[in-house]
Design an enzyme around this catalytic site. Structure first.
Site, mmCIF file in Angstrom:
data_model
loop_
_atom_site.group_PDB
_atom_site.id
_atom_site.type_symbol
_atom_site.label_atom_id
_atom_site.label_comp_id
_atom_site.label_asym_id
_atom_site.label_seq_id
_atom_site.Cartn_x
_atom_site.Cartn_y
_atom_site.Cartn_z
ATOM 1 N N SER A 1 3.317 3.413 8.169
ATOM 2 C CA SER A 1 3.846 4.448 7.264
ATOM 3 C C SER A 1 4.648 5.541 7.954
ATOM 4 O O SER A 1 4.473 5.804 9.140
ATOM 5 C CB SER A 1 2.689 5.101 6.506
ATOM 6 O OG SER A 1 2.264 4.221 5.517
ATOM 7 N N GLN B 1 4.760 0.045 2.015
ATOM 8 C CA GLN B 1 4.120 -0.796 3.016
ATOM 9 C C GLN B 1 3.866 -2.158 2.396
ATOM 10 O O GLN B 1 3.218 -2.253 1.342
ATOM 11 C CB GLN B 1 2.779 -0.169 3.426
ATOM 12 C CG GLN B 1 2.889 1.029 4.330
ATOM 13 C CD GLN B 1 3.211 0.616 5.742
ATOM 14 O OE1 GLN B 1 2.375 0.070 6.443
ATOM 15 N NE2 GLN B 1 4.435 0.864 6.169
ATOM 16 N N ASN C 1 0.846 -1.201 0.000
ATOM 17 C CA ASN C 1 0.000 0.000 0.000
ATOM 18 C C ASN C 1 0.879 1.248 0.000
ATOM 19 O O ASN C 1 1.589 1.463 -0.993
ATOM 20 C CB ASN C 1 -1.099 -0.050 1.073
ATOM 21 C CG ASN C 1 -0.661 -0.335 2.477
ATOM 22 O OD1 ASN C 1 -0.023 -1.343 2.737
ATOM 23 N ND2 ASN C 1 -0.982 0.531 3.398
ATOM 24 N N ASP C 2 0.881 2.053 1.022
ATOM 25 C CA ASP C 2 1.461 3.404 0.929
ATOM 26 C C ASP C 2 2.938 3.431 0.526
ATOM 27 O O ASP C 2 3.739 2.635 1.029
ATOM 28 C CB ASP C 2 1.413 4.109 2.297
ATOM 29 C CG ASP C 2 0.074 4.026 2.972
ATOM 30 O OD1 ASP C 2 -0.859 3.488 2.374
ATOM 31 O OD2 ASP C 2 -0.007 4.476 4.110
ATOM 32 N N ARG D 1 -0.815 8.342 13.668
ATOM 33 C CA ARG D 1 0.212 7.649 12.890
ATOM 34 C C ARG D 1 0.694 8.446 11.684
ATOM 35 O O ARG D 1 0.223 9.529 11.416
ATOM 36 C CB ARG D 1 -0.303 6.272 12.436
ATOM 37 C CG ARG D 1 -1.580 6.297 11.643
ATOM 38 C CD ARG D 1 -1.961 4.879 11.179
ATOM 39 N NE ARG D 1 -3.219 4.893 10.466
ATOM 40 C CZ ARG D 1 -4.397 4.682 11.021
ATOM 41 N NH1 ARG D 1 -4.504 4.422 12.307
ATOM 42 N NH2 ARG D 1 -5.506 4.727 10.288
ATOM 43 N N ASP D 2 1.628 7.838 10.948
ATOM 44 C CA ASP D 2 2.159 8.338 9.670
ATOM 45 C C ASP D 2 3.022 9.587 9.820
ATOM 46 O O ASP D 2 2.741 10.642 9.228
ATOM 47 C CB ASP D 2 1.021 8.601 8.651
ATOM 48 C CG ASP D 2 0.101 7.398 8.497
ATOM 49 O OD1 ASP D 2 0.550 6.289 8.829
ATOM 50 O OD2 ASP D 2 -1.052 7.570 8.059
ATOM 51 N N GLU E 1 -5.300 10.472 7.472
ATOM 52 C CA GLU E 1 -4.129 9.628 7.248
ATOM 53 C C GLU E 1 -3.092 10.377 6.398
ATOM 54 O O GLU E 1 -3.436 11.217 5.559
ATOM 55 C CB GLU E 1 -4.535 8.328 6.543
ATOM 56 C CG GLU E 1 -5.417 7.446 7.426
ATOM 57 C CD GLU E 1 -5.591 6.037 6.888
ATOM 58 O OE1 GLU E 1 -5.381 5.082 7.646
ATOM 59 O OE2 GLU E 1 -5.966 5.880 5.705
HETATM 60 C C1 FRU Z 1 -2.911 4.369 4.895
HETATM 61 C C2 FRU Z 1 -2.540 3.571 6.138
HETATM 62 C C3 FRU Z 1 -1.701 4.400 7.096
HETATM 63 C C4 FRU Z 1 -0.977 3.339 7.863
HETATM 64 C C5 FRU Z 1 -0.697 2.309 6.793
HETATM 65 C C6 FRU Z 1 -0.666 0.889 7.276
HETATM 66 O O1 FRU Z 1 -3.197 3.556 3.811
HETATM 67 O O2 FRU Z 1 -3.702 3.094 6.794
HETATM 68 O O3 FRU Z 1 -2.443 5.298 7.886
HETATM 69 O O4 FRU Z 1 0.189 3.805 8.462
HETATM 70 O O5 FRU Z 1 -1.719 2.460 5.835
HETATM 71 O O6 FRU Z 1 -0.260 0.025 6.256
#
Ligand code: FRU
Length: 493
Positions: free
Chosen positions: A106, A62, A45-46, A165-166, A225
């Site tokens: 992330s 990710q 993902n990210d 987070r992030d 996010e």
């Molecule tokens: C966004 C998210 C972030 C998190 C990550 C987990 O897509 O939900 O907020 O850190 O993916 O994989």
């Protein structure tokens, strides 16, 4: 699709050999791409930690190794000299500490000397499965050696829910200070916001500076996010993904990546909006966009995003893998909008220029699985069908209606439909008409740049073998190229 147990989702990767068969099956898929970054197995993902350092672009994603679901996440590392060709370097951060025991989530990167400092969220859960997010730091040295700091930089703030987070690490030269922005959710009313931490040292002394004030956006989605604040052409941009928000024209989708242009005061921690919230991408599949952290040219930014969405499923889930990144894009401000264009160096991908005489006559023509099309359009309606069948039917329809000054991308006529409830057509108004289209196709994706970035539609598509033609109606001048391979499906862990 298989039902995943919690044990399966949180099973740590011990021996890379365990992934070998999965990787071989994955790389045989017809939907594997040839010039986009994609997961070696499982789900990506990210994009994380996008930065120029030591004469290379570094990027992490990710990664969940075992299949097309979200579970225990790693940071997987890829590098590029030119943002065109990418090389797999392997896993960089693993969830191997108490403070990140259920995922290395992330974050972002800052280069210093011979190292990249990686700021990420340790997604920790206790024995009652209660989540405790930590903001953590690791150092990746140029010789490849990674060291995690023994303790997180800080834990959760008590006024916000478990959704904190992030971390985005930023340096502000006017304040001569470092900032970490975190996406968060307020406990008092479960609305989304950004938290700001400040320090004059990258490694120590981080203090909570306050919640970012964004007048008019106090109740806008329930968790923000992947937030960041960037400066382009002297304007501040707040980019984030407000969760669980409905936006007109985007079906029942509740995951959007968007931005506000405004003025940022780091003294008062106030972002004063000068525009409304605009979606970054008008297509179906784009989320968690990340800016490269240290682009020197202040008139532009460089951005890459996940070509996918949370809470969604894709046809390759059945093949046990999912996800890729968008092409990197150049970002500029035009009026009250951000415009995205393909990076100039992506022209190096062009291989053979194709003869388009038949297409000019409106005939059905073969569509290569990875190609670029460029159209110069004169006034009037334009109807383009990509991935049409040999009888000219079905496919992805891109149509410009001159009377309404609207462009629409409709994927409801493809054989393989997915995420239908999120809406299968997306429309954007083009008050000045349609003049130019650049389209990048790569086996299972299409990225459509309209009028040099007035709008971008980024989408996954999964054509069957018989959806392999295209046809154009309209007064256009077309050029078309096949594209070279720029990513390799190597199993590097
Ligand atoms: C966004 C998210 C972030 C998190 C990550 C987990 O897509 O939900 O907020 O850190 O993916 O994989």
């Amino acid at each position: 699709m298989k039902n995943w147990t919690r044990e399966e989702r949180y099973r740590p990767l011990k021996d890379p050999q365990e992934l070998w068969t999965l990787h071989q099956e994955t790389s045989r898929s017809n939907y594997r791409q040839t010039y986009h970054v994609q997961s070696i197995t499982g789900l990506m993902n990210d994009p994380n930690g996008f930065v120029w350092h030591n004469n290379q672009w570094h990027l992490f994603y990710q990664w969940f190794p075992w299949g097309a679901v979200h579970g225990l996440k790693y940071w997987y590392h890829v590098v590029s000299d030119d943002l065109v060709t990418w090389k797999n370097l392997g896993v960089c951060l693993m969830p191997d500490r108490e403070y990140d025991n259920k995922g290395v989530y992330s974050g972002s990167a800052m280069p210093i000397g011979d190292s990249l400092y990686l700021y990420y969220t340790g997604n920790s859960r206790d024995e009652n499965w209660v989540r405790h997010p930590y903001t953590c730091l690791a150092r990746l040295r140029d010789d490849g050696w990674t060291e995690k700091y023994p303790l997180p930089l800080f834990g959760a703030h008590p006024d916000y829910t478990e959704h904190q987070r992030d971390p985005k690490i930023l340096y502000n030269p006017e304040q001569n200070a470092y900032y970490i922005l975190l996406g968060a959710q307020r406990k008092k009313n479960l609305t989304g916001c950004v938290l700001v931490y400040k320090s004059d040292d990258l490694l120590h002394g981080w203090n909570f500076a306050g919640e970012l004030k964004v007048p008019g956006f106090e109740s806008f989605g329930d968790m923000w996010e992947c937030p960041t604040i960037e400066k382009i052409g002297g304007k501040d941009i707040l980019l984030f993904c407000p969760q669980h928000l409905r936006i007109a024209g985007r079906g029942s989708s509740t995951n959007h990546n968007g931005y506000i242009i405004g003025d940022m005061s780091w003294d008062t921690l106030t972002f004063t909006p000068k525009t409304q919230f605009h979606v970054l991408d008008f297509g179906f599949d784009s989320y968690a966009a990340a800016f490269a952290n240290n682009v020197q040219d202040e008139s532009k930014g460089i951005l890459i995003a996940w070509m996918g969405l949370p809470d969604s499923s894709y046809p390759t889930d059945e093949e046990n893998w999912s996800g890729c990144l968008t092409l990197p894009r150049e970002l500029r401000i035009r009026g009250r909008r951000l415009v995205q264009q393909p990076l100039p160096q992506l022209k190096e991908l062009r291989d053979q220029e194709l003869d388009v005489t038949k297409a000019d006559r409106g005939e059905l023509c073969p569509l290569p699985q990875s190609c670029e099309m460029e159209f110069y359009c004169r006034p009037g309606d334009v109807d383009l069908i990509l991935f049409a069948k040999e009888n000219g039917e079905d496919g992805l329809k891109i149509s410009f209606n001159q009377a309404k000054c609207q462009i629409t991308v409709d994927r409801s006529h493809m054989d393989r439909r997915f995420n239908e409830d999120q809406g299968e057509a997306r429309t954007r108004s083009l008050p000045n008409g349609l003049t130019h289209l650049r389209i990048f196709i790569d086996h299972s994706s299409v990225e459509i740049f309209v009028n040099d970035g007035d709008a971008v539609f980024t989408s996954r598509v999964f054509p069957d073998e018989n959806e392999n033609s295209f046809q154009i109606h309209g007064d256009v001048f077309l050029r078309m190229w096949t594209l070279k391979r720029a990513t390799k499906d190597t199993m590097t862990i």
